[in-house]
Design an enzyme around this catalytic site. Structure first.
Site, short mmCIF file in Angstrom:
data_model
loop_
_atom_site.label_atom_id
_atom_site.label_comp_id
_atom_site.label_asym_id
_atom_site.label_seq_id
_atom_site.Cartn_x
_atom_site.Cartn_y
_atom_site.Cartn_z
N ASP A 248 34.75 -10.74 35.42
CA ASP A 248 36.16 -10.50 35.11
C ASP A 248 37.00 -10.44 36.38
OD1 ASP A 248 35.10 -10.28 32.65
OD2 ASP A 248 35.71 -8.19 32.29
N GLU B 249 36.51 -11.84 39.17
CA GLU B 249 36.70 -13.16 39.79
C GLU B 249 37.81 -13.92 39.07
OE1 GLU B 249 32.21 -13.87 41.52
OE2 GLU B 249 32.57 -14.29 39.41
N ASP C 197 40.27 -12.51 37.48
CA ASP C 197 41.52 -11.84 37.87
C ASP C 197 42.02 -12.33 39.22
OD1 ASP C 197 41.38 -10.44 35.56
OD2 ASP C 197 40.62 -8.58 36.48
N SER D 161 47.54 -19.47 -1.66
CA SER D 161 46.42 -18.53 -1.74
C SER D 161 45.17 -19.30 -2.12
CB SER D 161 46.70 -17.51 -2.83
OG SER D 161 47.31 -16.42 -2.29
N LEU D 162 44.11 -18.56 -2.38
CA LEU D 162 42.88 -19.18 -2.86
C LEU D 162 42.54 -18.57 -4.21
CD1 LEU D 162 40.74 -19.08 0.40
CD2 LEU D 162 41.62 -21.13 -0.72
N GLU E 241 32.50 -21.93 4.59
CA GLU E 241 32.76 -21.18 5.83
C GLU E 241 33.16 -19.76 5.49
OE1 GLU E 241 35.69 -24.10 6.64
OE2 GLU E 241 37.35 -22.71 6.36
N LYS F 189 35.22 -16.33 4.92
CA LYS F 189 36.60 -15.97 4.59
C LYS F 189 36.96 -14.80 5.50
CE LYS F 189 39.61 -14.93 0.66
NZ LYS F 189 40.43 -14.00 1.38
N ASP G 7 38.70 -11.82 7.26
CA ASP G 7 39.52 -10.77 6.69
C ASP G 7 40.54 -10.29 7.72
OD1 ASP G 7 40.49 -9.00 4.91
OD2 ASP G 7 38.79 -7.63 4.97
N ARG H 157 52.36 -15.55 7.53
CA ARG H 157 52.36 -16.20 6.23
C ARG H 157 53.68 -15.95 5.49
NH1 ARG H 157 51.13 -15.38 0.92
NH2 ARG H 157 49.93 -17.05 -0.04
N GLU I 292 43.47 -17.42 10.89
CA GLU I 292 43.47 -15.99 10.64
C GLU I 292 43.37 -15.24 11.97
OE1 GLU I 292 43.49 -15.95 7.34
OE2 GLU I 292 43.26 -13.82 6.83
N TYR J 126 41.23 -22.75 10.67
CA TYR J 126 40.31 -23.35 9.70
C TYR J 126 40.93 -24.40 8.77
CZ TYR J 126 42.44 -19.37 7.36
OH TYR J 126 43.35 -18.46 6.89
N LYS K 212 35.10 -25.38 0.29
CA LYS K 212 36.13 -26.44 0.28
C LYS K 212 35.48 -27.79 0.00
CE LYS K 212 38.89 -23.91 3.63
NZ LYS K 212 39.34 -23.76 5.01
N LYS L 132 34.13 -14.03 -3.27
CA LYS L 132 34.37 -12.69 -2.72
C LYS L 132 33.08 -11.88 -2.70
CE LYS L 132 38.37 -11.09 -2.74
NZ LYS L 132 39.40 -10.86 -1.74
N CYS M 105 47.27 29.06 11.75
CA CYS M 105 45.99 28.45 12.10
C CYS M 105 44.88 29.02 11.21
CB CYS M 105 45.67 28.72 13.57
SG CYS M 105 44.04 28.14 14.03
N CYS N 201 42.54 31.18 13.61
CA CYS N 201 42.94 32.38 14.35
C CYS N 201 44.25 33.00 13.86
CB CYS N 201 43.02 32.08 15.84
SG CYS N 201 44.42 31.04 16.28
N CYS O 247 47.76 24.34 16.58
CA CYS O 247 47.67 25.74 16.97
C CYS O 247 47.73 25.74 18.48
CB CYS O 247 46.34 26.32 16.48
SG CYS O 247 45.92 27.86 17.31
N CYS P 58 41.98 30.75 20.45
CA CYS P 58 41.58 30.27 19.12
C CYS P 58 40.09 29.90 19.12
CB CYS P 58 42.42 29.04 18.75
SG CYS P 58 41.90 28.30 17.20
S1 IVH Z 1 41.83 -22.01 3.47
C1 IVH Z 1 45.18 -24.22 1.18
N1 IVH Z 1 39.89 -20.86 4.77
O1 IVH Z 1 42.39 -16.19 2.64
C2 IVH Z 1 44.04 -23.33 1.52
N2 IVH Z 1 41.66 -19.49 3.96
O2 IVH Z 1 42.97 -15.29 -0.05
C3 IVH Z 1 44.25 -22.62 2.79
N3 IVH Z 1 41.42 -17.12 4.59
O3 IVH Z 1 45.70 -17.35 2.49
C4 IVH Z 1 43.37 -21.47 2.99
N4 IVH Z 1 39.53 -17.33 5.70
O4 IVH Z 1 44.81 -16.42 4.79
C5 IVH Z 1 41.05 -20.68 4.12
N5 IVH Z 1 38.11 -20.00 5.99
C6 IVH Z 1 39.27 -19.82 5.35
C7 IVH Z 1 39.86 -18.55 5.23
C8 IVH Z 1 41.07 -18.42 4.52
C9 IVH Z 1 40.47 -16.49 5.30
C10 IVH Z 1 42.59 -16.45 4.00
C11 IVH Z 1 43.88 -17.22 4.09
C12 IVH Z 1 44.31 -17.37 2.65
C13 IVH Z 1 43.63 -16.23 2.00
C14 IVH Z 1 43.51 -16.42 0.52
#
Ligand code: IVH
Length: 703
Positions: free
Chosen positions: A54, A56, A58, A103-104, A134, A136, A138, A157, A195, A247, A319, A343, A437, A440, A455, A461
């Site tokens: 690190d 180096e 810096d 969303s998914l 792949e 998901k 969080d 988003r 993400e 992703y 996907k 999930k 407290c 005490c 306190c 105390c």
């Molecule tokens: S693909 C059109 N891939 O999960 C599809 N989403 O619950 C685009 N997320 O809004 C999303 N990991 O924020 C995709 N490997 C992944 C993901 C992912 C996390 C999130 C993403 C999405 C949300 C849906």
């Protein structure tokens, strides 16, 4: 991203820059210097496998800053120095995504996935579909826009159509390239989805810091990541150690006359392209599956690994791999028909809030702790849960008798997510915060702008005194084994121990007479107490429990003086010049070292034989392993691994967990494997055997 030749070339460049006299790096070398810095950022933040120390990095970074400061005309927007920006962000303007962020759809078991596969086959008319699976992630969703190879925009988003422009904050995330060679693929404009995460270790450290500062702990790394993206001070964002996985390509346009390249025919090769351009895409985590059975097996396999990952994932994303098939399937207004989230089992559970106890901590902070009906969450039984402070209780609208939702993410402490007011039966009652407290009886106080009731009778105390002693002895402080919480409480109640110096005057004759204290445990305790006198200064500083001083700041403080009481001579301004010390922390240190009681405590501890001096000085002139790093691999013949590691640490060296350029010595036992192979590739690592190691330690001992 970098092939072997490029890697070797950049590493040679690095070494020559490091060797060069500072003044010799001139304007013509600014590009190679930037390339070198980008390369090391990539090794560190994307691959997690740095090739230099690190310090180096810096050093080279500072060289670039100096060069650019002298010649502002040479600064480019994608220079590694341009991540940091000064000043605060006033507001986050709204921006429209090029393509809405959908969303998914969710699935929870194999049957759901098989249904998804059946529908996709029906709609596409295909007999078999190839999927890319792949994690998901969080965290918090982001959308990045690159034009002509430069990052021009980063957005949250938002509602999916319009998000907040958080470009300045996104630039702080070092795994996000400020520029990338998209033009090599004929790409002119590209919108990429991903993400932002805070990994589990950084999350824990961040939460500990919040707690130390008297602020609320965050429920999970997702909230920490999302919150961090909206901070108005970009430098603070930089300090949060955020990471980003990218992703999905949501939009792409090409340079005039260029056709879509082959890499954009499948999702898996698009991920590979991103990876090769320096992005952290799930290239290593993804799997291309020939059919839905393989998909199910991979999802289940990954779920079993979930806890071992450094970051949180809440499922997998499946996907359709061929982008042409994705287009055929299309999307609903809510989610694409070509993707599905799988999930994992929730780490949430419901319970009932039975009662609340009020605990007094070592700084006098009164913390409400809920006793709940025991419930299993993610494999652990939870029976009590911290409610942090009065505001937290009000915010979550918690009442005695309420049904509550709790969550444990990863190895993180359980939190109350919410209560269910709609399930109340009229028997629930408001949680009364005490005015005195509970330990005490001293009236509690809450300063303006703080969330915590305290306190302030810290010298009398009993709860605070006991907690201070427990903290002083704890593993990360003076590490006095055998004087844990139970014994401290026992000795305190028997009046054998009334304050920290009392540890060094324990009446062992009387302790010997107690039930459960054999000769062996007494001797062990005496030895542990004796050994603690020689602990390095930073452990003592941390053990003193000065407000806002965690382990990291304690180390900073220990480094900057030869003798702890020297801090009585530091002004507030001088304190704030130290790393990581802002006005609040400086004030706390200043107060501590201007309080007579604390100074006489230090004097008393020194009189009892404790080390108040900076160990570095002492270690240097006895010639130990200070600042040397070690790693053991394979099975040792003469020593146990733990013994060998303890020897290193005792001599001032440190033990690393993996091979990297930070490693000085790899000690190789029998049947050494991949660590040895990896170490051989890094010329600065010395590879030695057990006897050589022993000789080294022995030699040092005899000096
Ligand atoms: S693909 C059109 N891939 O999960 C599809 N989403 O619950 C685009 N997320 O809004 C999303 N990991 O924020 C995709 N490997 C992944 C993901 C992912 C996390 C999130 C993403 C999405 C949300 C849906």
């Amino acid at each position: 991203m970098y092939n072997k030749e490029q890697t070797q070339h950049l590493q040679e460049q690095t070494l020559s820059f490091l060797k060069e006299q500072k003044s010799e790096i001139g304007i013509p070398e600014v590009k190679p210097l930037r390339d070198v810095l980008r390369f090391h950022e990539y090794r560190y933040y994307v691959l997690n496998d740095p090739l230099i120390a690190d310090a180096e990095y810096d050093q080279l970074y500072k060289e670039l800053v100096k060069l650019e400061e002298g010649h502002p005309g040479i600064i480019t927007a994608d220079s590694p120095t341009q991540r940091v920006s000064r000043g605060l962000i006033k507001a986050f303007p709204k921006v429209q995504h090029l393509v809405p962020m959908l969303s998914l759809d969710n699935s929870y078991d194999a049957t759901d996935l098989i249904d998804f596969d059946r529908r996709a086959k029906e709609l596409s008319g295909l007999a078999e579909i190839v999927y890319c699976v792949e994690p998901k992630f969080d965290g918090a969703g982001i959308s990045l826009l690159y034009e002509n190879d430069m990052l021009v925009r980063g957005a949250t988003r938002g509602d999916g159509v319009v998000g907040d422009d958080i470009t300045t904050n996104i630039r702080q995330i070092r795994s996000v390239p400020l520029s990338a060679n998209f033009s090599a693929f004929g790409i002119q404009q590209i919108e990429i989805r991903g993400e932002v995460l805070m990994n589990k270790d950084h999350f824990k450290a961040y939460n500990d810091l919040l707690e130390e500062e008297g602020a609320e702990r965050l429920a999970n790394p997702r909230n920490a990541a999302a919150g961090s993206l909206r901070i108005k001070d970009p430098r603070e964002v930089g300090r949060r150690n955020l990471e980003a996985f990218l992703y999905h390509i949501s939009y792409v346009s090409f340079l005039p006359g260029v056709d879509a390249p082959k890499v954009l025919e499948t999702h898996s090769s698009a991920l590979k392209m991103l990876w090769e351009l320096g992005f952290r895409s799930p290239e290593k985590e993804k799997k291309v599956c020939k059919n839905i059975a393989e998909v199910v097996a991979y999802c289940e396999h990954f779920e079993r690994q979930r806890d071992a990952l450094p970051y949180e994932i809440d499922g997998m994303v499946i996907k359709v791999n061929e982008l042409a098939v994705q287009d055929t399937l299309g999307m609903t207004t809510h989610h694409p028909r070509w993707a599905m989230a799988f999930k994992f089992k929730a780490r949430q559970g419901t319970s009932r809030l039975i009662s609340v106890e009020f605990q007094v901590g070592r700084t006098g902070a009164v913390t409400p702790v809920a006793k709940i009906e025991p419930v299993q969450v993610g494999g652990v039984t939870v029976g009590s849960i911290s409610l942090h402070n009065e505001d937290y209780i009000k915010e979550k609208d918690l009442r005695l008798g309420d049904r509550i939702l709790i969550e444990r993410s990863g190895d993180v402490i359980p939190q109350v997510v919410k209560s269910f007011p709609e399930l109340r039966r009229g028997e629930e009652s408001v949680i009364q915060f005490p005015v005195q407290c509970p330990a005490c009886g001293f009236p509690l106080e809450k300063p303006e702008g703080e969330a915590v009731w305290r306190c302030n009778d810290s010298n009398h105390c009993p709860a605070q005194i006991v907690e201070k002693i427990i903290h002083f002895n704890s593993k990360d402080a003076m590490d006095i084994r055998g004087l844990g919480e139970a014994n401290v409480r026992k000795f305190y109640s028997l009046k054998f121990l009334k304050d920290i110096p009392g540890i060094y005057r324990l009446p062992f004759e009387q302790i010997r007479a107690l039930e459960g204290f054999g000769e062996k445990s007494i001797v062990n305790l005496q030895q542990a107490i004796e050994a603690s006198k020689k602990q390095p200064l930073h452990r003592l500083i941390y053990g003193l429990g000065i407000r806002y001083i965690g382990e990291t700041t304690a180390k900073v403080l220990a480094r900057h003086v030869d003798y702890l009481p020297d801090y009585t001579r530091f002004s507030m301004e001088q304190l704030q010049e130290l790393d990581d010390v802002g006005p609040k922390v400086a004030e706390s240190i200043y107060q501590f070292f201007h309080n007579e009681k604390n100074l006489s405590l230090l004097q008393e501890l020194e009189g009892l034989g404790l080390n108040l001096r900076n160990e570095k000085e002492k270690l240097n002139d006895t010639g130990t392993l200070t600042s040397q790093t070690f790693l053991f691999t394979g099975s040792l013949k003469k020593l146990k691994r733990s013994e060998a590691e303890a020897m290193v640490e005792k001599s001032g060296g440190s033990v690393l967990s993996g091979v990297s350029s930070k490693l000085n010595y790899l000690i190789v036992g029998e049947d050494a494997g991949s660590k040895l192979e990896k170490a051989k590739k890094i010329s600065t690592i010395q590879i030695i055997d057990e006897d050589q190691f022993l000789a080294m330690i022995g030699q040092l001992k005899n000096k």
